[in-house]
Design an enzyme around this catalytic site. Sequence first.
Site, short mmCIF file in Angstrom:
data_model
loop_
_atom_site.label_atom_id
_atom_site.label_comp_id
_atom_site.label_asym_id
_atom_site.label_seq_id
_atom_site.Cartn_x
_atom_site.Cartn_y
_atom_site.Cartn_z
CG ASN A 9 11.13 26.85 -30.51
OD1 ASN A 9 12.06 27.30 -29.84
ND2 ASN A 9 10.75 27.37 -31.67
CD1 TRP A 10 10.52 25.69 -23.74
CD2 TRP A 10 12.42 25.98 -22.58
NE1 TRP A 10 10.57 24.73 -22.76
CE2 TRP A 10 11.73 24.88 -22.03
CE3 TRP A 10 13.64 26.35 -22.01
CZ2 TRP A 10 12.21 24.15 -20.95
CZ3 TRP A 10 14.13 25.61 -20.92
CH2 TRP A 10 13.41 24.53 -20.40
CE LYS A 11 8.06 29.87 -30.95
NZ LYS A 11 7.12 30.40 -31.89
CG HIS A 96 11.38 28.25 -35.91
ND1 HIS A 96 10.68 29.43 -35.98
CD2 HIS A 96 10.62 27.39 -35.18
CE1 HIS A 96 9.54 29.29 -35.31
NE2 HIS A 96 9.48 28.06 -34.82
CD GLU A 98 9.17 32.28 -34.18
OE1 GLU A 98 10.06 32.02 -33.36
OE2 GLU A 98 7.96 31.99 -33.99
CD GLU A 168 7.37 24.53 -36.48
OE1 GLU A 168 6.87 24.25 -35.40
OE2 GLU A 168 8.21 25.43 -36.63
N GLY A 174 2.03 30.20 -33.50
CA GLY A 174 1.75 31.26 -32.52
C GLY A 174 0.47 32.01 -32.78
CB SER A 214 -1.55 26.76 -32.79
OG SER A 214 -1.10 28.06 -33.07
N GLY A 235 5.49 25.32 -29.56
CA GLY A 235 6.01 26.60 -29.07
C GLY A 235 5.33 26.99 -27.77
N GLY A 236 4.28 27.80 -27.89
CA GLY A 236 3.61 28.38 -26.72
C GLY A 236 3.27 27.37 -25.63
C1 PEP Z 1 7.03 26.91 -33.08
O1 PEP Z 1 7.52 27.96 -32.72
O2 PEP Z 1 7.75 26.06 -33.62
C2 PEP Z 1 5.60 26.68 -32.86
C3 PEP Z 1 5.03 25.65 -33.43
O3 PEP Z 1 4.95 27.59 -32.05
P1 PEP Z 1 3.43 27.49 -31.53
O4 PEP Z 1 3.23 26.09 -30.99
O5 PEP Z 1 3.32 28.52 -30.45
O6 PEP Z 1 2.54 27.76 -32.69
#
Ligand code: PEP
Length: 255
Positions: A9-11, A96, A98, A168, A174, A214, A235-236
């Site tokens: 997920n590049w956001k 998600h 966010e 999640e 994050g 994460s 994500g990251g």
């Molecule tokens: C996400 O945004 O779905 C996510 C899991 O982010 P991260 O891996 O950065 O925690």
Amino acid sequence: MRKKIVAGNWKMNLSFAEAMALIDNLVISNENTNDVEIILASPFIYLHQLINRIQSNPSFYISAQNCSEKIQGAYTGEVSASMLTSIGVDYVLIGHSERRQYFHETHDILKEKINRALENGLLPIFCCGEQLNDRNSEQQFDIVKKQIEDSLFHLNNHELGDIVIAYEPVWAIGTGKTASATQAQEMHEYIRKIISDRYSKALGNQISILYGGSVNSQNAKELFECDDIDGALVGGASLKESDFNAIIKALIAVS
Ligand code: PEP
């Protein structure tokens, strides 16, 4: 056989040039992924180009990060599910944390988004997960159950079979904090159970459930070794080619 998936997920990150360089390098490094699907969830504006870039590689799929709950019309700034299908998008993230938190997407709105996605042949990756205070008060199972019931349990067997679920925990997104493999496995098993109870054991066993929060090159292997974890939503670490490749390799190794 459940699908094994690593989804990035590049956001709202990466310039166009960075996004194209990343996809090109990922495609070169992942010619044979042994049935592990690699999904990239990108900002709308890059989707079309990404689809062109992955065409020769059957392991890659492209996802939007959102779609409108409306069908079409005067909704300035929105992108419909049918528009996504019309350019060849495969998946869409729905729910998600966010989007729930910053854009106030309720269970009912998410239910409509799921409907629009399925009506248009998009495969939803439905995200659910509890906040830290829910876990501290041991309400994580009730919260996740309600999210799934309210946005997914109106679907019939066939429709639910097209959904990928991503668990999640919001406190792990994050933050660098990951749910332990035991905590993640326990929730994945629980999600499978509520689907089995409501639909059938066969369907509960068939649905792919990804862990997100994460995930990185260090912790991926332990998570993927859990019976009910079918991959990750990342994500990251999906923004860094070497980290994302290491997570893909970790899933291939246990598949
Ligand atoms: C996400 O945004 O779905 C996510 C899991 O982010 P991260 O891996 O950065 O925690």
